[in-house]
Design a protein around this motif. Sequence first.
Motif, PDB file in Angstrom:
ATOM      1  N   LEU A 192     -13.187  24.698  10.461  1.00 56.01           N
ATOM      2  CA  LEU A 192     -13.143  24.178  11.834  1.00 56.01           C
ATOM      3  C   LEU A 192     -14.323  23.247  12.113  1.00 56.01           C
ATOM      4  CD1 LEU A 192     -12.133  27.448  13.759  1.00 56.01           C
ATOM      5  CD2 LEU A 192     -10.634  25.604  12.950  1.00 56.01           C
ATOM      6  N   SER A 193     -14.954  22.745  11.049  1.00 52.82           N
ATOM      7  CA  SER A 193     -16.155  21.918  11.212  1.00 52.82           C
ATOM      8  C   SER A 193     -15.880  20.621  11.973  1.00 52.82           C
ATOM      9  CB  SER A 193     -16.766  21.600   9.842  1.00 52.82           C
ATOM     10  OG  SER A 193     -15.843  20.890   9.017  1.00 52.82           O
ATOM     11  N   ALA A 194     -14.637  20.162  11.959  1.00 58.18           N
ATOM     12  CA  ALA A 194     -14.305  18.922  12.673  1.00 58.18           C
ATOM     13  C   ALA A 194     -14.508  19.057  14.178  1.00 58.18           C
ATOM     14  CB  ALA A 194     -12.860  18.530  12.382  1.00 58.18           C
ATOM     15  N   TYR A 195     -14.597  20.296  14.655  1.00 61.05           N
ATOM     16  CA  TYR A 195     -14.715  20.520  16.098  1.00 61.05           C
ATOM     17  C   TYR A 195     -16.127  20.913  16.527  1.00 61.05           C
ATOM     18  CZ  TYR A 195      -9.839  20.825  14.878  1.00 61.05           C
ATOM     19  OH  TYR A 195      -8.603  20.562  14.337  1.00 61.05           O
ATOM     20  N   ASP A 196     -17.069  20.923  15.573  1.00 60.13           N
ATOM     21  CA  ASP A 196     -18.442  21.279  15.894  1.00 60.13           C
ATOM     22  C   ASP A 196     -19.018  20.331  16.946  1.00 60.13           C
ATOM     23  OD1 ASP A 196     -18.364  23.303  14.065  1.00 60.13           O
ATOM     24  OD2 ASP A 196     -19.536  22.280  12.522  1.00 60.13           O
ATOM     25  N   GLY A 197     -19.640  20.915  17.962  1.00 59.43           N
ATOM     26  CA  GLY A 197     -20.299  20.116  18.985  1.00 59.43           C
ATOM     27  C   GLY A 197     -19.381  19.482  20.004  1.00 59.43           C
ATOM     28  N   ARG A 198     -18.083  19.692  19.877  1.00 55.38           N
ATOM     29  CA  ARG A 198     -17.143  19.081  20.825  1.00 55.38           C
ATOM     30  C   ARG A 198     -16.848  20.041  21.975  1.00 55.38           C
ATOM     31  NH1 ARG A 198     -12.260  16.627  17.317  1.00 55.38           N
ATOM     32  NH2 ARG A 198     -11.636  15.956  19.411  1.00 55.38           N
ATOM     33  N   SER A 199     -16.572  19.482  23.131  1.00 56.60           N
ATOM     34  CA  SER A 199     -16.207  20.293  24.284  1.00 56.60           C
ATOM     35  C   SER A 199     -14.889  21.000  24.010  1.00 56.60           C
ATOM     36  CB  SER A 199     -16.065  19.419  25.536  1.00 56.60           C
ATOM     37  OG  SER A 199     -17.286  18.778  25.841  1.00 56.60           O
ATOM     38  N   LEU A 200     -14.759  22.212  24.565  1.00 62.82           N
ATOM     39  CA  LEU A 200     -13.540  22.997  24.314  1.00 62.82           C
ATOM     40  C   LEU A 200     -12.430  22.549  25.256  1.00 62.82           C
ATOM     41  CD1 LEU A 200     -15.019  26.571  23.692  1.00 62.82           C
ATOM     42  CD2 LEU A 200     -14.671  24.675  22.098  1.00 62.82           C
ATOM     43  N   THR A 201     -11.985  21.326  25.050  1.00 67.67           N
ATOM     44  CA  THR A 201     -10.882  20.786  25.847  1.00 67.67           C
ATOM     45  C   THR A 201      -9.568  21.373  25.354  1.00 67.67           C
ATOM     46  OG1 THR A 201     -10.559  18.943  24.327  1.00 67.67           O
ATOM     47  CG2 THR A 201     -12.141  18.612  26.132  1.00 67.67           C
ATOM     48  N   PRO A 202      -8.518  21.293  26.163  1.00 69.98           N
ATOM     49  CA  PRO A 202      -7.207  21.778  25.692  1.00 69.98           C
ATOM     50  C   PRO A 202      -6.775  21.120  24.392  1.00 69.98           C
ATOM     51  CG  PRO A 202      -7.147  21.446  28.061  1.00 69.98           C
ATOM     52  CD  PRO A 202      -8.473  20.904  27.591  1.00 69.98           C
ATOM     53  N   GLU A 203      -7.094  19.838  24.225  1.00 71.52           N
ATOM     54  CA  GLU A 203      -6.689  19.137  23.007  1.00 71.52           C
ATOM     55  C   GLU A 203      -7.424  19.683  21.785  1.00 71.52           C
ATOM     56  OE1 GLU A 203      -5.700  16.982  26.515  1.00 71.52           O
ATOM     57  OE2 GLU A 203      -7.683  17.647  25.837  1.00 71.52           O
ATOM     58  N   VAL A 204      -8.720  19.927  21.918  1.00 73.82           N
ATOM     59  CA  VAL A 204      -9.508  20.475  20.813  1.00 73.82           C
ATOM     60  C   VAL A 204      -9.023  21.873  20.459  1.00 73.82           C
ATOM     61  CG1 VAL A 204     -11.785  21.405  20.226  1.00 73.82           C
ATOM     62  CG2 VAL A 204     -11.580  19.089  21.151  1.00 73.82           C
ATOM     63  N   LEU A 205      -8.785  22.695  21.474  1.00 75.40           N
ATOM     64  CA  LEU A 205      -8.345  24.067  21.226  1.00 75.40           C
ATOM     65  C   LEU A 205      -6.965  24.097  20.574  1.00 75.40           C
ATOM     66  CD1 LEU A 205      -9.575  25.747  24.530  1.00 75.40           C
ATOM     67  CD2 LEU A 205     -10.499  26.091  22.231  1.00 75.40           C
ATOM     68  N   ARG A 206      -6.076  23.216  21.003  1.00 78.29           N
ATOM     69  CA  ARG A 206      -4.738  23.175  20.386  1.00 78.29           C
ATOM     70  C   ARG A 206      -4.831  22.721  18.935  1.00 78.29           C
ATOM     71  NH1 ARG A 206      -2.915  21.400  25.620  1.00 78.29           N
ATOM     72  NH2 ARG A 206      -3.194  19.206  25.014  1.00 78.29           N
ATOM     73  N   ALA A 207      -5.683  21.742  18.657  1.00 82.18           N
ATOM     74  CA  ALA A 207      -5.824  21.250  17.284  1.00 82.18           C
ATOM     75  C   ALA A 207      -6.420  22.329  16.385  1.00 82.18           C
ATOM     76  CB  ALA A 207      -6.692  19.997  17.271  1.00 82.18           C
ATOM     77  N   ALA A 208      -7.453  23.024  16.870  1.00 83.45           N
ATOM     78  CA  ALA A 208      -8.069  24.086  16.074  1.00 83.45           C
ATOM     79  C   ALA A 208      -7.085  25.229  15.863  1.00 83.45           C
ATOM     80  CB  ALA A 208      -9.330  24.588  16.768  1.00 83.45           C
ATOM     81  N   THR A 209      -6.300  25.540  16.882  1.00 81.14           N
ATOM     82  CA  THR A 209      -5.284  26.596  16.761  1.00 81.14           C
ATOM     83  C   THR A 209      -4.241  26.219  15.725  1.00 81.14           C
ATOM     84  OG1 THR A 209      -5.600  27.316  19.051  1.00 81.14           O
ATOM     85  CG2 THR A 209      -3.508  27.889  18.007  1.00 81.14           C
ATOM     86  N   SER A 210      -3.842  24.959  15.719  1.00 83.95           N
ATOM     87  CA  SER A 210      -2.871  24.496  14.727  1.00 83.95           C
ATOM     88  C   SER A 210      -3.431  24.656  13.314  1.00 83.95           C
ATOM     89  CB  SER A 210      -2.506  23.031  14.989  1.00 83.95           C
ATOM     90  OG  SER A 210      -1.539  22.580  14.055  1.00 83.95           O
ATOM     91  N   ASP A 211      -4.722  24.375  13.145  1.00 85.09           N
ATOM     92  CA  ASP A 211      -5.349  24.552  11.831  1.00 85.09           C
ATOM     93  C   ASP A 211      -5.313  26.024  11.406  1.00 85.09           C
ATOM     94  OD1 ASP A 211      -5.909  21.861  11.774  1.00 85.09           O
ATOM     95  OD2 ASP A 211      -8.038  22.079  12.267  1.00 85.09           O
ATOM     96  N   ILE A 212      -5.575  26.917  12.358  1.00 83.03           N
ATOM     97  CA  ILE A 212      -5.556  28.357  12.059  1.00 83.03           C
ATOM     98  C   ILE A 212      -4.152  28.806  11.689  1.00 83.03           C
ATOM     99  CG2 ILE A 212      -5.840  30.650  13.086  1.00 83.03           C
ATOM    100  CD1 ILE A 212      -8.159  29.416  14.758  1.00 83.03           C
ATOM    101  N   MET A 213      -3.151  28.354  12.454  1.00 77.63           N
ATOM    102  CA  MET A 213      -1.773  28.750  12.160  1.00 77.63           C
ATOM    103  C   MET A 213      -1.307  28.170  10.830  1.00 77.63           C
ATOM    104  SD  MET A 213      -1.245  30.751  14.590  1.00 77.63           S
ATOM    105  CE  MET A 213       0.376  31.220  13.976  1.00 77.63           C
ATOM    106  N   ASP A 214      -1.756  26.962  10.510  1.00 80.64           N
ATOM    107  CA  ASP A 214      -1.425  26.371   9.203  1.00 80.64           C
ATOM    108  C   ASP A 214      -1.970  27.238   8.068  1.00 80.64           C
ATOM    109  OD1 ASP A 214      -0.128  24.215  10.345  1.00 80.64           O
ATOM    110  OD2 ASP A 214      -1.811  22.821  10.082  1.00 80.64           O
ATOM    111  N   ALA A 215      -3.204  27.748   8.249  1.00 77.91           N
ATOM    112  CA  ALA A 215      -3.825  28.555   7.201  1.00 77.91           C
ATOM    113  C   ALA A 215      -3.099  29.889   7.028  1.00 77.91           C
ATOM    114  CB  ALA A 215      -5.299  28.787   7.537  1.00 77.91           C
ATOM    115  N   ILE A 216      -2.723  30.526   8.134  1.00 77.32           N
ATOM    116  CA  ILE A 216      -1.971  31.782   8.057  1.00 77.32           C
ATOM    117  C   ILE A 216      -0.627  31.542   7.367  1.00 77.32           C
ATOM    118  CG2 ILE A 216      -0.813  33.584   9.392  1.00 77.32           C
ATOM    119  CD1 ILE A 216      -2.952  33.148  11.569  1.00 77.32           C
ATOM    120  N   THR A 217       0.042  30.474   7.775  1.00 79.39           N
ATOM    121  CA  THR A 217       1.359  30.159   7.220  1.00 79.39           C
ATOM    122  C   THR A 217       1.269  29.865   5.725  1.00 79.39           C
ATOM    123  OG1 THR A 217       2.074  29.267   9.357  1.00 79.39           O
ATOM    124  CG2 THR A 217       3.372  28.647   7.428  1.00 79.39           C
ATOM    125  N   ALA A 218       0.211  29.152   5.308  1.00 73.43           N
ATOM    126  CA  ALA A 218       0.045  28.850   3.889  1.00 73.43           C
ATOM    127  C   ALA A 218      -0.119  30.131   3.064  1.00 73.43           C
ATOM    128  CB  ALA A 218      -1.171  27.940   3.684  1.00 73.43           C
TER     129      ALA A 218
END
Length: 261
Positions: A192-218
């Motif tokens: 999740l390093s791409a989101y370091d230092g960024r504000s927790l906007t809905p867009e950032v949270l959705r993108a990070a969540t998608s990364d997490i779901m991708d990892a679980i699915t893989a």
Amino acid sequence: MARRKLQEKRGLAFGIAVAIVKPTLLATTKQDWTGGEHIPAEGGCVIAANHLSHLDPLTFAHFVYDHGRLPRYLAKAEVFDIPVAGRLVHATGQIPVARLSAGAASAFAAAVEAVSAGNLVIVYPEGTITRDPDLWPMVGKTGAARIALATGCPVIPVAQWGVQELLAPYAKKVNLLPRKTMTMRAGPPVDLSAYDGRSLTPEVLRAATSDIMDAITAELEMVRQEKAPAVRFDPKAAGVREIGNPHEQAERERRRKRGHR
């Protein structure tokens, strides 16, 4: 399958739970666990997993406990109202979530506090048992990503499979025979390093969540030796209720249509 001894003080409530649950699961299920080395031996972290059955909080807790950590769940608030069991759940430090309500904010604060204190917190990002027809992970909610980005803790993706054969989604009868294998596969921390230092906007949270779901699915694709659908199931887009038994919803709709004939 490398297991670790528990280093944390578990207390009386956890001791009671372990004395009941672990022997029962050892007698009624088989274990196929891989990747447990990715679970941190100490320190705050989030474990993010797919959700298949009302029984998988027990089978999944077995996996986490036997890798040396005490499992603390973000659990639906209704569980805390169950006589006796609810008191045990509360005493073991589980975190109640009032789903689809403003009360979810207090659960987030409690989870951040738990992780900051060095605890392991288990999150089902889907928020409920998957509604995907083939039991693949659905679109996730942002809780796991929010906790991780707020604390800087690692998120460990874990895929589980087999518990749905022990108790199918929303079924009431447990199918003990023949003994079912509980497969758990943990992967390395989600990047999740791409989101370091960024504000927790809905867009950032959705993108990070998608990364997490991708990892679980893989991880689940490797367990099942199948490819997941290209588009993740979205209950809202499919018109399926987000919580509760979706089969009851479908049955009520069929009855309503018959009544209008």
